[in-house]
Scaffold this motif. Structure first.
Motif, mmCIF file in Angstrom:
data_model
loop_
_atom_site.group_PDB
_atom_site.id
_atom_site.type_symbol
_atom_site.label_atom_id
_atom_site.label_comp_id
_atom_site.label_asym_id
_atom_site.label_seq_id
_atom_site.Cartn_x
_atom_site.Cartn_y
_atom_site.Cartn_z
ATOM 1 N N ALA A 24 -6.067 -13.381 15.063
ATOM 2 C CA ALA A 24 -6.783 -13.475 16.331
ATOM 3 C C ALA A 24 -6.942 -14.917 16.796
ATOM 4 O O ALA A 24 -7.019 -15.171 17.999
ATOM 5 C CB ALA A 24 -8.156 -12.815 16.202
ATOM 6 N N THR A 25 -6.996 -15.877 15.877
ATOM 7 C CA THR A 25 -7.238 -17.259 16.268
ATOM 8 C C THR A 25 -5.975 -18.117 16.300
ATOM 9 O O THR A 25 -5.909 -19.077 17.068
ATOM 10 C CB THR A 25 -8.244 -17.914 15.307
ATOM 11 N N LEU A 26 -4.995 -17.801 15.493
ATOM 12 C CA LEU A 26 -3.781 -18.622 15.426
ATOM 13 C C LEU A 26 -3.105 -18.814 16.781
ATOM 14 O O LEU A 26 -2.705 -19.935 17.121
ATOM 15 C CB LEU A 26 -2.805 -18.008 14.423
ATOM 16 N N PRO A 27 -2.948 -17.772 17.613
ATOM 17 C CA PRO A 27 -2.225 -17.959 18.877
ATOM 18 C C PRO A 27 -2.918 -18.893 19.854
ATOM 19 O O PRO A 27 -2.266 -19.427 20.752
ATOM 20 C CB PRO A 27 -2.150 -16.534 19.455
ATOM 21 N N VAL A 28 -4.243 -19.088 19.717
ATOM 22 C CA VAL A 28 -4.951 -19.964 20.653
ATOM 23 C C VAL A 28 -4.357 -21.366 20.622
ATOM 24 O O VAL A 28 -4.272 -22.038 21.655
ATOM 25 C CB VAL A 28 -6.461 -19.996 20.325
ATOM 26 N N ALA A 29 -3.921 -21.814 19.466
ATOM 27 C CA ALA A 29 -3.289 -23.131 19.367
ATOM 28 C C ALA A 29 -1.777 -23.048 19.461
ATOM 29 O O ALA A 29 -1.146 -23.861 20.136
ATOM 30 C CB ALA A 29 -3.701 -23.804 18.047
ATOM 31 N N ALA A 50 -9.623 -26.201 29.547
ATOM 32 C CA ALA A 50 -10.259 -24.878 29.618
ATOM 33 C C ALA A 50 -10.540 -24.329 28.218
ATOM 34 O O ALA A 50 -11.613 -23.770 27.948
ATOM 35 C CB ALA A 50 -9.373 -23.907 30.400
ATOM 36 N N ILE A 51 -9.584 -24.493 27.306
ATOM 37 C CA ILE A 51 -9.773 -24.007 25.932
ATOM 38 C C ILE A 51 -10.854 -24.819 25.237
ATOM 39 O O ILE A 51 -11.717 -24.267 24.530
ATOM 40 C CB ILE A 51 -8.451 -24.066 25.154
ATOM 41 N N ALA A 52 -10.839 -26.144 25.446
ATOM 42 C CA ALA A 52 -11.857 -26.983 24.818
ATOM 43 C C ALA A 52 -13.246 -26.649 25.368
ATOM 44 O O ALA A 52 -14.219 -26.536 24.609
ATOM 45 C CB ALA A 52 -11.533 -28.460 25.052
ATOM 46 N N THR A 240 -9.185 -31.388 13.123
ATOM 47 C CA THR A 240 -8.622 -31.989 14.341
ATOM 48 C C THR A 240 -7.163 -32.380 14.125
ATOM 49 O O THR A 240 -6.301 -32.118 14.975
ATOM 50 C CB THR A 240 -9.444 -33.225 14.749
ATOM 51 N N ALA A 241 -6.882 -32.990 12.982
ATOM 52 C CA ALA A 241 -5.507 -33.401 12.691
ATOM 53 C C ALA A 241 -4.555 -32.216 12.642
ATOM 54 O O ALA A 241 -3.466 -32.238 13.224
ATOM 55 C CB ALA A 241 -5.474 -34.164 11.361
ATOM 56 N N VAL A 242 -4.967 -31.151 11.953
ATOM 57 C CA VAL A 242 -4.119 -29.963 11.826
ATOM 58 C C VAL A 242 -3.894 -29.302 13.181
ATOM 59 O O VAL A 242 -2.786 -28.861 13.507
ATOM 60 C CB VAL A 242 -4.748 -28.969 10.826
ATOM 61 N N LEU A 243 -4.948 -29.246 14.013
ATOM 62 C CA LEU A 243 -4.837 -28.552 15.308
ATOM 63 C C LEU A 243 -4.049 -29.347 16.335
ATOM 64 O O LEU A 243 -3.446 -28.749 17.242
ATOM 65 C CB LEU A 243 -6.229 -28.212 15.833
ATOM 66 N N ALA A 373 -11.210 -27.585 19.381
ATOM 67 C CA ALA A 373 -11.282 -28.077 20.755
ATOM 68 C C ALA A 373 -10.701 -29.484 20.867
ATOM 69 O O ALA A 373 -9.918 -29.774 21.778
ATOM 70 C CB ALA A 373 -12.737 -28.066 21.230
ATOM 71 N N LEU A 374 -11.064 -30.363 19.936
ATOM 72 C CA LEU A 374 -10.541 -31.732 19.972
ATOM 73 C C LEU A 374 -9.037 -31.749 19.730
ATOM 74 O O LEU A 374 -8.302 -32.503 20.383
ATOM 75 C CB LEU A 374 -11.246 -32.576 18.907
ATOM 76 N N GLY A 375 -8.584 -30.913 18.778
ATOM 77 C CA GLY A 375 -7.157 -30.858 18.496
ATOM 78 C C GLY A 375 -6.355 -30.408 19.693
ATOM 79 O O GLY A 375 -5.329 -31.015 20.035
ATOM 80 N N VAL A 376 -6.811 -29.325 20.352
ATOM 81 C CA VAL A 376 -6.116 -28.825 21.537
ATOM 82 C C VAL A 376 -6.206 -29.836 22.680
ATOM 83 O O VAL A 376 -5.225 -30.094 23.387
ATOM 84 C CB VAL A 376 -6.689 -27.462 21.962
ATOM 85 N N LEU A 377 -7.395 -30.429 22.858
ATOM 86 C CA LEU A 377 -7.576 -31.388 23.941
ATOM 87 C C LEU A 377 -6.705 -32.630 23.740
ATOM 88 O O LEU A 377 -5.990 -33.064 24.659
ATOM 89 C CB LEU A 377 -9.049 -31.790 24.029
ATOM 90 N N LEU A 378 -6.735 -33.205 22.530
ATOM 91 C CA LEU A 378 -5.912 -34.386 22.256
ATOM 92 C C LEU A 378 -4.422 -34.046 22.289
ATOM 93 O O LEU A 378 -3.604 -34.839 22.760
ATOM 94 C CB LEU A 378 -6.281 -34.973 20.894
#
Length: 455
Positions: A24-29, A50-52, A240-243, A373-378
């Motif tokens: 359920a969470t993997l596809p978000v990233a 938007a995701i962050a 954050t690094a992984v995302l 959120a930081l991972g996706v945003l960065l």
């Protein structure tokens, strides 16, 4: 050990829902940013924002769910009712995010992503707290966490097998693949959750004799628990690094390597090696301690990522090799973090006189979601700031170079900054055993002050 050893069957039943939680969470990233930007035409930076932003509500809902699940005592348990409540919401919101109908907007993504994260909080946070309370033994907690994270890795493997089969058959459209992910969630989650709720016991809360700290006094104890704070900061940095990399996998494969059709197969290989290496990392943790094992696992991810900026078009084998090497410690990273978290709660039980596992995992959950959120945003804003835009007809070569630097070297720097916090972590096997002795003594109304606490 305060309780009888857990059977492997019981740990399997407990871990079963995480087969689907992880899906359920993997596809978000991995899927959603590229799908909403590439296929639906929304601006990449706007999608990331938007995701962050959708995770901002977690700052309220996570502590609330954690505190309520600590105090919500029923004949069915404290954790189980919340898992049952959150399951339908998780199913509905996952469908709306992964299988949108017609044209969508950034507002649509923000609203349904917010509900998806709320549903995930309701099922995942009590599930983690429940698992942390199943055992009081330093090593067995790692086994419980390993079953949970192994179950999550297996769930990801199964759905990636499905996606790889779709790729092989020519169904490579992002919309079709995300719809299949949504169907997997909707049909698999109810029976797996039911199995865990029916088969696995939930032990009563540990209440100790002596002074208890409530309200602000209790909150100050959380903030003054330096083992907890160090774990919190480390989780934020490593997550954050992984995302960042998870957000950019598909974009790099599409716009740099030029082989988007192997994405599912590549991530499948990464998850297979990640699951296969869990026993190895468990053995390492048993030998040198969980805290140093997690440092080595994170360091392996960083070292394996150093080669990403040299990836170029057509370098499929080189790129896939780096992904597999990087992935060999991923599941173990989160397994060890959850096991360490259970040990940190023991320190708080001694300090506060109450078992507040839900609160602690809520704050850890906020850190993890903030890391997402930081991972996706960065991972979206920084490439866009250097001129990379997936929907552009042609990509600037310099923008691609910066994309690869952000993808490969930035996570390495973030990981390196977190390692000193965990290498000399204060709660090892000896100190955790001493904490359990204090808890056992105070449950009988006799407090032994000679056991060494962990700060």
């Amino acid at each position: 050990m305060d309780r009888p050893p857990l059977s492997q069957k019981l740990m399997l039943y407990y871990a079963a829902p995480h087969l689907t939680h992880a899906v359920a969470t993997l596809p978000v990233a991995l899927f959603v940013p590229a799908f909403y930007a590439d296929d639906l035409g929304l601006p990449l930076a706007g999608v990331g924002l938007a995701i962050a932003a959708s995770r901002a509500t977690d700052m309220v809902t996570d502590p609330l769910v954690g505190i309520l699940s600590d105090r919500f005592k029923t004949s069915w348990g404290r954790r189980k009712p919340w898992i049952a409540l959150g399951t339908p919401l998780l199913m509905l919101s996952a469908w709306m995010v992964f299988a949108p109908a017609g044209q969508v907007s950034l507002l649509y993504l923000f609203v349904w992503a917010s509900l998806l994260f709320l549903g995930f909080t309701l099922v995942d946070l009590p599930h983690k707290a429940w698992g942390a309370e199943l055992s009081t033994d330093y090593t067995e907690r790692t086994h419980v966490a390993a079953w949970r994270e192994g179950s999550g890795a297996l769930g990801q493997i199964l759905f990636l097998v499905v996606l790889s089969a779709m790729d092989f058959l020519g169904y490579v459209d992002n919309r079709e693949q995300l719809r299949v992910i949504a169907l997997i969630i909707v049909f698999s989650l109810p029976p797996l959750v039911t199995l865990a709720l029916v088969k696995v016991p939930e032990f009563p809360s540990e209440e100790l004799a002596g002074e208890r700290h409530e309200g602000w006094a209790g909150l100050r104890l959380v903030l003054h628990n330096w083992a907890f704070v160090r774990t919190l900061v480390t989780l934020l940095l490593l997550g954050t690094a992984v995302l960042i990399q998870a957000t950019l996998h598909r974009l790099v494969l599409t716009h740099v390597v030029g082989r988007p059709e192997i994405f599912a197969t590549m991530i499948l290989a990464e998850n297979l090696i990640s699951l296969a290496m869990v026993p190895v990392w468990m053995n390492i943790a048993n030998r040198i301690g969980k805290h140093r094992a997690i440092c080595l696992a994170a360091l392996w991810i960083g070292v394996s990522s150093l080669g990403f900026p040299w990836v170029d078009r057509g370098d499929t084998g080189f790129y896939a090799t780096l992904i597999v090497l990087r992935g060999s410690s991923l599941a173990s990273l989160f397994m060890l973090a959850n096991s360490i978290a259970a040990d940190v709660v023991d320190h708080d039980i001694v300090a506060s006189g109450r078992q507040r596992t839900g609160l602690f995992f809520a704050v850890w959950g906020i850190a993890i979601k903030l890391a997402v959120a930081l991972g996706v945003l960065l991972g979206t804003a920084l490439p866009a700031a250097f001129g990379f835009e997936p929907s552009a007809p042609a990509q600037d070569p310099d923008a691609k170079k910066w994309l690869l630097i952000i993808y490969g070297w930035l996570p390495c720097l973030i990981i390196a900054s977190g390692l000193p916090l965990m290498w000399n972590f204060p709660i090892d096997r000896v100190r955790q055993r001493a904490l359990r002795e204090q808890i056992a003594a105070r449950r009988t109304g006799v407090f032994r002050s000679d056991a060494d606490g962990a700060a």
